[in-house]
Design a protein around this motif. Structure first.
Motif, PDB file in Angstrom:
ATOM      1  N   ALA A 174       0.470  -1.419   0.317  1.00 25.78           N
ATOM      2  CA  ALA A 174       0.165   0.242  -0.002  1.00 25.78           C
ATOM      3  C   ALA A 174       1.099   1.220  -0.085  1.00 25.78           C
ATOM      4  CB  ALA A 174      -0.994  -0.331   1.611  1.00 25.78           C
ATOM      5  N   PRO A 175       0.629   2.546  -0.403  1.00 27.10           N
ATOM      6  CA  PRO A 175       1.630   3.945  -0.795  1.00 27.10           C
ATOM      7  C   PRO A 175       1.366   3.414   0.917  1.00 27.10           C
ATOM      8  CG  PRO A 175      -0.795   3.798  -2.469  1.00 27.10           C
ATOM      9  CD  PRO A 175      -1.175   2.608  -1.512  1.00 27.10           C
ATOM     10  N   VAL A 176       2.759   4.300   1.051  1.00 27.84           N
ATOM     11  CA  VAL A 176       3.309   5.279   2.652  1.00 27.84           C
ATOM     12  C   VAL A 176       3.019   6.666   2.108  1.00 27.84           C
ATOM     13  CG1 VAL A 176       4.394   5.087   4.374  1.00 27.84           C
ATOM     14  CG2 VAL A 176       3.239   3.097   3.106  1.00 27.84           C
ATOM     15  N   LEU A 177       2.874   7.619   2.934  1.00 32.17           N
ATOM     16  CA  LEU A 177       2.893   8.645   3.248  1.00 32.17           C
ATOM     17  C   LEU A 177       4.348   9.493   3.258  1.00 32.17           C
ATOM     18  CD1 LEU A 177       2.119  11.888   1.813  1.00 32.17           C
ATOM     19  CD2 LEU A 177       0.903  11.639   3.935  1.00 32.17           C
ATOM     20  N   LEU A 178       5.144  10.202   2.933  1.00 33.98           N
ATOM     21  CA  LEU A 178       6.708  10.366   3.018  1.00 33.98           C
ATOM     22  C   LEU A 178       6.755  11.972   3.100  1.00 33.98           C
ATOM     23  CD1 LEU A 178       8.831   8.599   1.392  1.00 33.98           C
ATOM     24  CD2 LEU A 178       7.896   8.188   3.189  1.00 33.98           C
ATOM     25  N   THR A 179       6.236  12.419   2.704  1.00 34.30           N
ATOM     26  CA  THR A 179       5.714  13.944   2.798  1.00 34.30           C
ATOM     27  C   THR A 179       4.479  14.875   1.658  1.00 34.30           C
ATOM     28  OG1 THR A 179       7.313  16.541   2.335  1.00 34.30           O
ATOM     29  CG2 THR A 179       7.689  14.928   1.617  1.00 34.30           C
ATOM     30  N   LYS A 180       4.206  16.118   2.445  1.00 35.86           N
ATOM     31  CA  LYS A 180       3.695  17.108   1.862  1.00 35.86           C
ATOM     32  C   LYS A 180       3.848  17.901   2.358  1.00 35.86           C
ATOM     33  CE  LYS A 180       1.050  17.524   6.662  1.00 35.86           C
ATOM     34  NZ  LYS A 180      -0.901  17.179   7.221  1.00 35.86           N
ATOM     35  N   PRO A 181       2.898  18.911   1.355  1.00 35.34           N
ATOM     36  CA  PRO A 181       3.706  20.461   1.153  1.00 35.34           C
ATOM     37  C   PRO A 181       2.689  21.484   2.656  1.00 35.34           C
ATOM     38  CG  PRO A 181       2.390  19.762  -0.661  1.00 35.34           C
ATOM     39  CD  PRO A 181       2.148  19.160   0.286  1.00 35.34           C
ATOM     40  N   GLU A 182       3.962  21.547   3.486  1.00 35.59           N
ATOM     41  CA  GLU A 182       3.123  22.089   5.077  1.00 35.59           C
ATOM     42  C   GLU A 182       4.589  23.871   5.115  1.00 35.59           C
ATOM     43  OE1 GLU A 182       4.728  19.680   8.249  1.00 35.59           O
ATOM     44  OE2 GLU A 182       5.636  18.234   6.542  1.00 35.59           O
ATOM     45  N   PHE A 183       5.061  23.514   4.460  1.00 40.06           N
ATOM     46  CA  PHE A 183       6.218  24.878   4.686  1.00 40.06           C
ATOM     47  C   PHE A 183       5.856  26.209   3.846  1.00 40.06           C
ATOM     48  CE2 PHE A 183       9.107  21.917   6.505  1.00 40.06           C
ATOM     49  CZ  PHE A 183       9.064  21.331   7.896  1.00 40.06           C
ATOM     50  N   ASP A 184       6.143  27.499   4.688  1.00 45.48           N
ATOM     51  CA  ASP A 184       5.464  28.054   3.302  1.00 45.48           C
ATOM     52  C   ASP A 184       6.420  28.551   1.825  1.00 45.48           C
ATOM     53  OD1 ASP A 184       8.925  28.877   4.382  1.00 45.48           O
ATOM     54  OD2 ASP A 184       8.479  30.786   5.239  1.00 45.48           O
ATOM     55  N   TRP A 185       7.584  27.561   1.919  1.00 54.04           N
ATOM     56  CA  TRP A 185       8.354  27.280   0.621  1.00 54.04           C
ATOM     57  C   TRP A 185       8.395  26.593  -0.136  1.00 54.04           C
ATOM     58  CZ3 TRP A 185      10.710  22.610  -0.200  1.00 54.04           C
ATOM     59  CH2 TRP A 185      11.718  21.901   1.711  1.00 54.04           C
ATOM     60  N   GLU A 186       7.243  25.464   0.272  1.00 52.72           N
ATOM     61  CA  GLU A 186       6.834  24.207  -0.195  1.00 52.72           C
ATOM     62  C   GLU A 186       5.351  24.788  -0.748  1.00 52.72           C
ATOM     63  OE1 GLU A 186       8.153  20.211   1.098  1.00 52.72           O
ATOM     64  OE2 GLU A 186       7.051  21.720   2.865  1.00 52.72           O
ATOM     65  N   VAL A 187       4.887  26.041  -0.867  1.00 55.20           N
ATOM     66  CA  VAL A 187       3.037  26.049  -0.620  1.00 55.20           C
ATOM     67  C   VAL A 187       3.013  27.285  -1.028  1.00 55.20           C
ATOM     68  CG1 VAL A 187       2.560  25.009   0.640  1.00 55.20           C
ATOM     69  CG2 VAL A 187       2.870  27.111   1.326  1.00 55.20           C
ATOM     70  N   ARG A 188       4.503  28.458  -2.286  1.00 49.40           N
ATOM     71  CA  ARG A 188       4.404  29.173  -3.185  1.00 49.40           C
ATOM     72  C   ARG A 188       4.059  29.136  -4.517  1.00 49.40           C
ATOM     73  NH1 ARG A 188      10.613  31.522  -2.233  1.00 49.40           N
ATOM     74  NH2 ARG A 188      10.699  29.313  -2.772  1.00 49.40           N
ATOM     75  N   GLY A 189       2.648  30.052  -4.527  1.00 53.95           N
ATOM     76  CA  GLY A 189       1.829  29.050  -5.568  1.00 53.95           C
ATOM     77  C   GLY A 189       0.948  28.076  -5.906  1.00 53.95           C
ATOM     78  N   PHE A 190       1.009  27.215  -5.475  1.00 56.54           N
ATOM     79  CA  PHE A 190       1.025  25.971  -5.458  1.00 56.54           C
ATOM     80  C   PHE A 190       1.845  25.098  -4.505  1.00 56.54           C
ATOM     81  CE2 PHE A 190       0.405  26.635 -10.610  1.00 56.54           C
ATOM     82  CZ  PHE A 190      -0.357  26.607 -10.003  1.00 56.54           C
ATOM     83  N   LEU A 191       0.367  24.357  -3.983  1.00 53.62           N
ATOM     84  CA  LEU A 191       1.207  23.386  -2.699  1.00 53.62           C
ATOM     85  C   LEU A 191       1.591  21.918  -3.159  1.00 53.62           C
ATOM     86  CD1 LEU A 191      -0.914  25.360  -1.459  1.00 53.62           C
ATOM     87  CD2 LEU A 191      -1.714  23.769   0.201  1.00 53.62           C
ATOM     88  N   VAL A 192       3.187  21.737  -3.196  1.00 52.70           N
ATOM     89  CA  VAL A 192       3.700  20.979  -4.127  1.00 52.70           C
ATOM     90  C   VAL A 192       4.415  19.516  -4.075  1.00 52.70           C
ATOM     91  CG1 VAL A 192       4.652  20.565  -6.529  1.00 52.70           C
ATOM     92  CG2 VAL A 192       2.565  21.836  -6.588  1.00 52.70           C
ATOM     93  N   ASN A 193       4.609  18.894  -3.379  1.00 53.32           N
ATOM     94  CA  ASN A 193       5.798  17.732  -3.344  1.00 53.32           C
ATOM     95  C   ASN A 193       5.948  17.369  -4.107  1.00 53.32           C
ATOM     96  OD1 ASN A 193       6.111  17.785   0.308  1.00 53.32           O
ATOM     97  ND2 ASN A 193       6.378  18.990  -0.699  1.00 53.32           N
TER      98      ASN A 193
END
Length: 320
Positions: A174-193
């Motif tokens: 099964a998929p395991v979540l490693l990281t999600k967009p959470e810091f301010d530098w990860e969510v500029r314009g789009f919330l992306v990892n």
């Protein structure tokens, strides 16, 4: 040797793989987003001028994988070549550009540039949502699949997941979540990892990824884990709270990201291949700006055995 960036112009999401045959294999997103292009050379610096360049697959006009062919990677998995890529149905039909799923084509030919490739097979993650940017890594005789996908209950565009594989096109956990967009530098314009890449050295496994919108705000983050830990244990991964590779205004290198790693022929030097633009005044949607260029960056190592990515360079002292 002194190498001037970019290494290859208008090739976004660059991926380089050094195979046991002594060739460096290179693939990337082409500006038209309509095909899978593969090239090879005996030296990294020769990839830009190689005459061994082949379009190994073209998208069909209609169907599930008929549009926006993104971010291919080529891997050699226990005797099988596989190219992973994201693709969407034709926008004119579904009226929505972002319905991507992950696919793979395979061949067992010795030379993948001349081999016969299979038709695309969807790599089903078990999550029915937008996904892209898969990479593979073998550790302790187990292959792992790491990719970006939209989570139905997490705000944002994509998170990173990991699962085990039992074949080049089939996941076995099964998929395991490693990281999600959470810091301010990860969510500029789009919330992306997105755009994961693996670097394994000095007893640790490092996973770089890219974050934020694909303009000058695009940047890279870092996860790491002890090589003896369970890679499917999300709590064992450490996430850096700060980005590790960002725009350099002075050098006019904007939005560095979506990287891969390779080495010198003798394995003594590590190199990061990434894309960036040399301007930030993008007209219209950054997705359709073709000038994300493949660049190269040497990786240094601290006395503690940790990677030093530095800042993007226009000129690189380079050895193979």
């Amino acid at each position: 040797m002194r190498l001037t960036n970019p290494l290859i112009e208008q090739r976004a999401d660059p991926f380089v793989y050094l195979h046991s045959d002594g060739y460096y294999y290179f693939t990337a997103s082409v500006p038209e987003y309509d095909r899978l292009e593969l090239r090879r050379a005996k030296a990294l610096a020769e990839l830009a001028t190689s005459n061994e360049i082949v379009d190994v697959w073209h998208k069909p006009d209609t169907g599930a994988y008929s549009d926006l062919i993104w971010a291919p990677e080529i891997h050699y998995i226990d005797g099988t070549w596989a190219i992973y890529f994201a693709a969407a149905p034709n926008r004119e039909i579904v009226n929505n550009a972002f319905q991507h799923r992950m696919y793979a084509i395979t061949t067992t030919a010795e030379n993948p540039l001349t081999g016969t490739w299979s038709e695309p097979t969807q790599v089903d993650s078990g999550l029915s949502s937008f996904c892209l940017d898969a990479t593979c890594y073998k550790h302790n005789d187990q292959w792992y699949y790491i990719w970006a996908q939209k989570d139905a209950v997490i705000e944002g565009n994509s998170c990173l997941y990991i699962a085990t594989m039992d074949s080049p096109t089939t996941l076995s956990s099964a998929p395991v979540l490693l990281t999600k967009p959470e810091f301010d530098w990860e969510v500029r314009g789009f919330l992306v990892n997105e755009g994961p890449a693996i670097l394994h050295r000095h007893g640790r496994i490092y996973l770089t990824y890219s974050a934020s919108a694909t303009d000058e705000r695009y940047c890279m983050g870092l996860l790491s884990i002890d090589e003896n830990a369970d890679l499917l244990d999300a709590s064992a991964w450490h996430k850096s709270p700060q980005p590790i590779f960002v725009t350099d205004e002075e050098k006019k290198i904007y939005g560095p990201g979506h990287n891969s790693f390779t080495t010198s022929k003798d394995g003594s030097r590590d190199y990061m291949i990434y894309h960036a633009r040399n301007y930030k005044g993008i007209e219209g949607d950054p997705l359709w700006d073709p000038n994300r260029h493949a660049c190269i960056q040497p990786i240094e190592w601290s006395e503690q055995g940790e990677p030093i990515f530095g800042t993007p360079q226009n000129h690189v002292e380079f050895s193979e």
